[in-house]
Design a protein around this motif. Structure first.
Motif, PDB file in Angstrom:
ATOM      1  N   ALA A 127      26.744  59.259  77.550  1.00  0.00           N
ATOM      2  CA  ALA A 127      26.854  58.127  78.486  1.00  0.00           C
ATOM      3  C   ALA A 127      28.089  57.285  78.149  1.00  0.00           C
ATOM      4  CB  ALA A 127      25.595  57.281  78.423  1.00  0.00           C
ATOM      5  N   LEU A 128      28.336  57.100  76.840  1.00  0.00           N
ATOM      6  CA  LEU A 128      29.484  56.289  76.427  1.00  0.00           C
ATOM      7  C   LEU A 128      30.801  56.917  76.866  1.00  0.00           C
ATOM      8  CD1 LEU A 128      28.551  55.309  72.750  1.00  0.00           C
ATOM      9  CD2 LEU A 128      28.663  53.817  74.713  1.00  0.00           C
ATOM     10  N   LEU A 129      30.835  58.262  76.830  1.00  0.00           N
ATOM     11  CA  LEU A 129      32.098  58.937  77.121  1.00  0.00           C
ATOM     12  C   LEU A 129      32.321  59.236  78.598  1.00  0.00           C
ATOM     13  CD1 LEU A 129      32.155  61.327  74.076  1.00  0.00           C
ATOM     14  CD2 LEU A 129      33.813  59.549  74.570  1.00  0.00           C
ATOM     15  N   VAL A 140      32.506  48.769  77.949  1.00  0.00           N
ATOM     16  CA  VAL A 140      33.711  49.302  78.608  1.00  0.00           C
ATOM     17  C   VAL A 140      33.356  50.555  79.392  1.00  0.00           C
ATOM     18  CG1 VAL A 140      36.126  49.928  78.284  1.00  0.00           C
ATOM     19  CG2 VAL A 140      35.012  48.550  76.586  1.00  0.00           C
ATOM     20  N   GLY A 141      32.539  51.413  78.763  1.00  0.00           N
ATOM     21  CA  GLY A 141      32.165  52.680  79.394  1.00  0.00           C
ATOM     22  C   GLY A 141      31.452  52.451  80.715  1.00  0.00           C
ATOM     23  N   VAL A 142      30.513  51.509  80.730  1.00  0.00           N
ATOM     24  CA  VAL A 142      29.736  51.299  81.954  1.00  0.00           C
ATOM     25  C   VAL A 142      30.578  50.607  83.032  1.00  0.00           C
ATOM     26  CG1 VAL A 142      28.569  49.043  81.738  1.00  0.00           C
ATOM     27  CG2 VAL A 142      27.324  50.986  82.566  1.00  0.00           C
ATOM     28  N   PHE A 143      31.460  49.732  82.625  1.00  0.00           N
ATOM     29  CA  PHE A 143      32.317  49.064  83.616  1.00  0.00           C
ATOM     30  C   PHE A 143      33.292  50.081  84.227  1.00  0.00           C
ATOM     31  CE2 PHE A 143      36.004  46.652  85.048  1.00  0.00           C
ATOM     32  CZ  PHE A 143      35.391  45.669  85.805  1.00  0.00           C
ATOM     33  N   ALA A 144      33.745  51.015  83.403  1.00  0.00           N
ATOM     34  CA  ALA A 144      34.746  51.985  83.862  1.00  0.00           C
ATOM     35  C   ALA A 144      34.203  52.931  84.935  1.00  0.00           C
ATOM     36  CB  ALA A 144      35.267  52.783  82.678  1.00  0.00           C
ATOM     37  N   HIS A 148      41.240  48.757  75.242  1.00  0.00           N
ATOM     38  CA  HIS A 148      42.119  48.407  76.366  1.00  0.00           C
ATOM     39  C   HIS A 148      43.180  49.489  76.559  1.00  0.00           C
ATOM     40  CE1 HIS A 148      45.294  46.223  78.571  1.00  0.00           C
ATOM     41  NE2 HIS A 148      44.271  45.674  79.167  1.00  0.00           N
ATOM     42  N   LEU A 149      43.732  49.932  75.443  1.00  0.00           N
ATOM     43  CA  LEU A 149      44.774  50.976  75.487  1.00  0.00           C
ATOM     44  C   LEU A 149      44.206  52.256  76.115  1.00  0.00           C
ATOM     45  CD1 LEU A 149      47.712  51.612  74.357  1.00  0.00           C
ATOM     46  CD2 LEU A 149      46.527  52.766  72.505  1.00  0.00           C
ATOM     47  N   LEU A 150      43.019  52.635  75.653  1.00  0.00           N
ATOM     48  CA  LEU A 150      42.428  53.886  76.147  1.00  0.00           C
ATOM     49  C   LEU A 150      42.049  53.784  77.628  1.00  0.00           C
ATOM     50  CD1 LEU A 150      41.213  56.747  75.571  1.00  0.00           C
ATOM     51  CD2 LEU A 150      39.085  55.611  75.026  1.00  0.00           C
ATOM     52  N   PHE A 151      41.323  52.727  77.978  1.00  0.00           N
ATOM     53  CA  PHE A 151      40.783  52.662  79.336  1.00  0.00           C
ATOM     54  C   PHE A 151      41.789  52.113  80.355  1.00  0.00           C
ATOM     55  CE2 PHE A 151      36.929  53.242  76.947  1.00  0.00           C
ATOM     56  CZ  PHE A 151      36.161  54.031  77.781  1.00  0.00           C
ATOM     57  N   ALA A 152      42.476  51.021  80.011  1.00  0.00           N
ATOM     58  CA  ALA A 152      43.356  50.401  81.017  1.00  0.00           C
ATOM     59  C   ALA A 152      44.707  51.102  81.090  1.00  0.00           C
ATOM     60  CB  ALA A 152      43.548  48.926  80.689  1.00  0.00           C
ATOM     61  N   VAL A 153      45.278  51.426  79.928  1.00  0.00           N
ATOM     62  CA  VAL A 153      46.633  51.999  79.938  1.00  0.00           C
ATOM     63  C   VAL A 153      46.587  53.509  80.193  1.00  0.00           C
ATOM     64  CG1 VAL A 153      48.778  52.246  78.618  1.00  0.00           C
ATOM     65  CG2 VAL A 153      47.410  50.153  78.392  1.00  0.00           C
ATOM     66  N   LEU A 154      45.785  54.222  79.418  1.00  0.00           N
ATOM     67  CA  LEU A 154      45.793  55.687  79.540  1.00  0.00           C
ATOM     68  C   LEU A 154      44.960  56.184  80.728  1.00  0.00           C
ATOM     69  CD1 LEU A 154      45.506  56.670  75.756  1.00  0.00           C
ATOM     70  CD2 LEU A 154      47.543  56.724  77.192  1.00  0.00           C
ATOM     71  N   LEU A 185      40.731  46.930  84.383  1.00  0.00           N
ATOM     72  CA  LEU A 185      39.908  45.959  83.648  1.00  0.00           C
ATOM     73  C   LEU A 185      40.360  44.548  84.039  1.00  0.00           C
ATOM     74  CD1 LEU A 185      39.957  47.684  80.120  1.00  0.00           C
ATOM     75  CD2 LEU A 185      38.089  47.692  81.770  1.00  0.00           C
ATOM     76  N   PRO A 186      39.412  43.604  84.195  1.00  0.00           N
ATOM     77  CA  PRO A 186      39.801  42.248  84.639  1.00  0.00           C
ATOM     78  C   PRO A 186      40.770  41.579  83.656  1.00  0.00           C
ATOM     79  CG  PRO A 186      37.413  42.515  84.616  1.00  0.00           C
ATOM     80  CD  PRO A 186      37.967  43.727  83.981  1.00  0.00           C
ATOM     81  N   LYS A 187      41.826  40.944  84.211  1.00  0.00           N
ATOM     82  CA  LYS A 187      42.828  40.310  83.345  1.00  0.00           C
ATOM     83  C   LYS A 187      42.486  38.842  83.064  1.00  0.00           C
ATOM     84  CE  LYS A 187      46.615  43.388  84.336  1.00  0.00           C
ATOM     85  NZ  LYS A 187      47.488  43.739  85.439  1.00  0.00           N
ATOM     86  N   GLY A 188      41.816  38.176  83.997  1.00  0.00           N
ATOM     87  CA  GLY A 188      41.367  36.803  83.796  1.00  0.00           C
ATOM     88  C   GLY A 188      42.491  35.844  83.465  1.00  0.00           C
TER      89      GLY A 188
END
Lengths: 502, 154
Positions: free
Chosen positions: A43-45, A400-404, B137-143, B148-151
Motif C-alpha cells: 500500500a505504501l509503494l 505521502v503514499g495515500v495523497f499521491a 518530496h524529491l521522490l514524489f514531487a520531483v521524480l 504536492l501542496p506548496k502552501g
C-alpha cells in the motif's frame, strides 16, 4: 507453455528483472521487520509505481508478497520473534535449532524449502490458473455471487475471532463498499456532497490506515526501548548435515501440497497452512522426541507450506479476479489502479501481465534463495532499526503514499479515520481482514446479486438452480455448521464413553 | 462504575453509524426484487448489520463473555498517551496540508511523532524530520511529478 515463454520474455527484460529483485528484497525486509506486513508495504509503494508499466508494478508487488514469506523465517529462527504471523510456527523448532548451534542449517532448510515449495506451486499455478480462467468464462452473475458469498463465509469461519464478530466486520466492509458510484446506474450515493466520495471509498487509504497507521499507534503504546538477543550465524555454518537434509525432504514436499491447497481457500491461508503442516509432521515423524527441541521437520514443513500458500492465493486472483486474502486484495487494487482488469479475460486481454507476473515469480523465487542466505547479516541489522525512528518514517510514507494516489485530502481523512478506528478494533480484539475483503469484493457482489435477480425476475431460486452456485452455497453451509456438528458429535461420544465406564 | 464489555461497545458504535447509514439508504430508490435499484443492497445490508449489532449486544447481555485480565495485574502493558497524542497530530495534518504546504506540515508531523516516541533530543528529531520530508518530496514531487501542496512556500 507458449504463454509461459511469452511471460519469460516479459519478466527477463532488465527493468522487470530489476523490479522483481527490488520487490523480493523489500519483501524480505518487510518479512524481517515485525509489524510491517506485505499489505502495508504494498500500500505504501502504490503511489510510487504510477509511472511504471502495469506488468512491472505487479511484478514488484508480487515480489513483496512472496518475499515477505521468506523474510519472516530469519527472525523466527535467530531472534525467536516472528516477522510475519505465518512464521510463528517456525519459532518453535527453528529457534531451538539455533540455540543448539544449528541456526545456519535451520536458515538453509527454511530457504531451500521455501524455494522448492514456491517452484512446485508455481508449476501448478501455471497449469491451473489458465484452466480455471477458461472455465470461469462460462460463469454468470449467480456463480460470481455464490463465489463471493462462499469466500466471505469461509473467511469468517477461519478468522478465529468468532462468527458474529467476523460477520459484523464483513457487514461493515460491505456497507463501505456501497459508498460512491452505483455500479449499475452510475449515480452517486452516500457521497454527502463531497467530490472525493463520489468515486467511492478507495481500498488503498483503508488498507494504509488499517495496516499502516493502526500498526504505528499500536507500536507507540508498547515499550520502545526493548533490546533483541540475536543468535549469530557464520556463512560457513549454513549447510545442513546429511541427516538434517534427509529429514527435510519429505516435510518440504508435504508442506508444498498442504500450502498450495490451503492457498486456494479464502482466509489466512499462510498461517493455517503452517499449523497444518507442523501438526502433520509432528504426528508422522519418526523423531517425535525431537519436536520442541529443534526438529528440522518443524522448520522445513511450515516454511514450505507458507510459501506454497502465497503462490496458491494467486489462482483465484488471476483466474477469477477474486481475492481470498488481504494481500491479494491489495494486488487486485494495484491491478485496477494500473488499468488492468483482473478476471477470466485477463489471460486473453493482457497475456503480458498474466504470464509476466507468473514467470517473474519463478525468477524471484530463485533470487530470494540467492539473496536470503548470504545477506542474512544485513537483514538482521535492519531488524535493529529502533522502532521509534521506523514508525514515524512509516507514517510519513503513509501520508505521502495515500495523497499521491488521487491527490486527495479526502483520502487522507479516510486513512486517518480507518487507522484510528483500526487501532481501537485491534484493542477490542476484532480482526479487520474480513472487513478489508468485503470492501474489495462488495461492488462485484452487489453487481452479481442485482443482475441475478433481474435475470430471474426477482426469484432467489436462481442461486440454487445453477449447479456451481448450488454446490458452493451447500459447501459454505456445511463449513458454517461443521463446528457445531463436531461439538455435538464429540459431546455425544464423551457422554457414551462415560456411560460405558460406569 | 460497571465496565461496558468490549463487544457491546463496538456493536453499539457500529450500530449507531449504521442507523445514520440506513437513514441515507432509505432516501435512495429501492426498486423491487425483479428490478433492484441503487438503494436495494444498502437497505438490506444496513438492516443486516443492524441485526448483527443487536445480536451481539443481546449475546453479551444474556451470555456475557468473561474477559481475561491482562498480565501484570490488569494494567495494560504500555501507555495509551502516546497513541492519543499521535492521533491528535495526525488529525491536524490534513487540516494544515493545503494551507501550510507539504514540506512544513510533513516536517511537523514527523518531528512531533519522533518527539512523542522519544527518539533522541529535539534537534536530532528535527534534522531527521527535515531530511526524511526532503527525500519524500524529491521522490514524489520531483521524480514522480505528484503535485504536492506548496502552501506558504509558493
Amino acid at each position: 507453455m507458449e504463454g509461459l515463454l511469452q511471460g519469460f520474455a516479459v519478466a527477463l527484460t532488465p527493468i522487470n528483472l530489476f523490479f522483481a529483485f527490488l520487490g523480493a528484497l523489500l519483501g524480505t525486509i518487510v518479512g524481517v521487520l515485525p509489524g510491517i506486513g506485505p499489505i502495508g508495504a504494498m500500500a505504501l509503494l502504490l503511489g510510487a509505481t504510477y509511472s511504471l508499466p502495469p506488468a512491472t508494478a505487479l511484478i514488484m508487488f508480487a515480489g513483496i508478497y512472496y518475499g515477505s514469506m521468506y523474510g519472516g523465517s530469519t527472525t523466527s529462527i535467530l531472534v525467536n520473534i516472528p516477522g510475519e504471523p505465518s512464521s510463528v510456527v517456525t519459532c518453535l523448532e527453528g529457534n531451538q535449532m539455533a540455540r543448539r548451534g544449528r541456526g545456519g542449517a535451520a536458515l538453509f532448510i527454511a530457504a531451500a524449502g521455501s524455494f522448492v515449495a514456491g517452484s512446485l506451486a508455481l508449476v501448478v499455478l501455471s497449469w491451473l490458473a489458465p484452466l480455471l480462467a477458461e472455465a470461469a468464462l462460462k460463469f454468470g452473475p449467480p456463480e460470481y455471487f455464490a463465489i463471493s458469498v462462499f469466500g466471505l463465509l469461509v473467511l469468517s469461519q477461519l478468522s478465529g475471532q468468532g462468527l458474529l464478530k467476523s460477520f459484523l466486520m464483513v457487514g461493515v466492509g460491505l456497507l463501505l463498499s456501497t459508498v460512491g458510484m452505483d455500479v449499475i446506474s452510475g449515480q452517486p450515493r452516500f457521497d454527502f456532497g463531497t467530490i472525493g466520495l463520489k468515486q467511492g471509498v478507495d481500498f488503498v487509504p483503508i488498507a494504509m490506515g488499517l495496516f499502516g497507521v493502526a500498526e504505528v499507534l499500536e507500536v507507540a503504546k508498547e515499550s520502545l526501548d526493548e533490546r533483541k538477543d540475536v543468535i549469530r550465524v557464520k556463512l560457513s555454518q549454513l549447510l545442513p548435515n546429511k541427516a538434517e537434509t534427509k529429514r527435510s525432504v519429505g516435510p518440504t514436499l508435504r508442506g508444498s501440497v498442504i500450502g498450495f491447497l490451503t492457498g486456494l481457500i479464502p482466509g489466512p491461508a499462510a498461517v493455517i497452512s503452517t499449523f497444518l503442516s507442523y501438526t502433520l509432521e509432528r504426528k508422522i515423524s519418526r523423531h517425535q522426541q525431537d519436536f520442541g527441541r529443534g526438529a528440522p521437520e518443524g522448520v522445513a514443513g511450515p516454511e514450505s507450506a507458507n510459501n506454497a500458500s502465497a503462490v496458491g492465493a494467486f489462482v483465484p486472483l488471476l483466474s477469477l479476479g477474486i481475492p481470498f486474502a488481504p494481500p491479494t486484495a491489495l494486488l487486485l487494487s494495484a491491478m485496477m489502479i494500473h488499468g488492468v482488469t483482473p478476471g477470466p479475460m485477463l489471460i486473453k486481454e493482457r497475456p503480458d501481465v498474466f504470464w509476466g507476473v507468473i514467470s517473474s515469480m519463478y525468477i524471484g523465487n530463485f533470487m530470494l534463495l540467492v539473496l536470503n542466505l548470504p545477506l542474512v547479516g544485513i537483514f538482521l541489522h535492519v531488524l535493529r532499526t529502533p522502532k521509534n525512528l521506523l514508525m514515524p518514517l512509516i507514517l510519513l510514507l503513509c501520508v505521502v503514499g495515500v495523497f499521491a494516489v488521487n491527490n486527495s485530502v479526502v483520502d487522507l481523512w479516510i486513512m486517518l479515520v480507518s487507522g484510528i478506528g483500526g487501532y481501537f478494533l485491534r484493542k477490542m480484539d476484532f480482526s479487520v481482514a474480513p472487513l478489508v475483503l468485503a470492501l474489495v469484493i462488495g461492488p462485484m457482489m452487489e453487481n452479481a446479486l442485482r443482475q441475478s435477480l433481474m435475470l430471474s425476475l426477482g426469484s432467489f431460486d436462481i442461486f440454487f438452480t445453477q449447479p456451481l452456485s448450488r454446490a458452493l452455497f451447500l459447501l459454505a453451509g456445511l463449513i458454517l455448521v461443521s463446528p457445531f456438528l463436531w461439538r455435538l458429535t464429540r459431546q455425544f461420544f464423551i457422554k457414551r464413553r462415560n456411560e460405558n465406564a460406569r | 462504575m460497571t465496565r461496558v464489555p468490549k463487544n457491546t461497545l463496538v456493536a453499539s458504535g457500529i450500530g449507531a453509524a449504521t442507523i445514520l447509514y440506513l437513514y441515507e439508504a432509505f432516501q435512495l430508490p429501492f426498486g423491487a426484487a425483479r428490478m433492484p435499484d441503487m438503494g436495494f443492497v444498502p437497505v438490506l445490508g444496513g438492516l443486516l448489520v443492524l441485526g448483527l449489532c443487536a445480536l451481539m449486544i443481546g449475546k453479551e447481555w444474556i451470555f456475557p463473555d468473561k474477559e481475561k485480565p491482562k498480565e501484570g495485574g490488569g494494567k495494560e502493558a504500555g501507555s495509551s498517551r502516546r497513541p492519543m497524542l499521535i492521533s491528535l497530530v495526525l488529525v491536524s495534518y490534513p487540516l494544515l496540508l493545503v494551507p501550510v504546504g507539504f514540506i512544513p506540515s510533513t516536517t511537523g508531523l514527523v518531528f512531533f511523532c519522533l518527539w512523542i516516541m522519544r527518539f533522541r533530543g529535539w534537534f536530532g528529531s528535527l534534522v531527521i524530520a527535515l531530511v526524511a520530508t526532503g527525500l519524500a518530496h524529491l521522490l514524489f514531487a520531483v521524480l514522480l511529478h505528484v503535485p504536492l501542496p506548496k502552501g506558504i512556500l509558493d
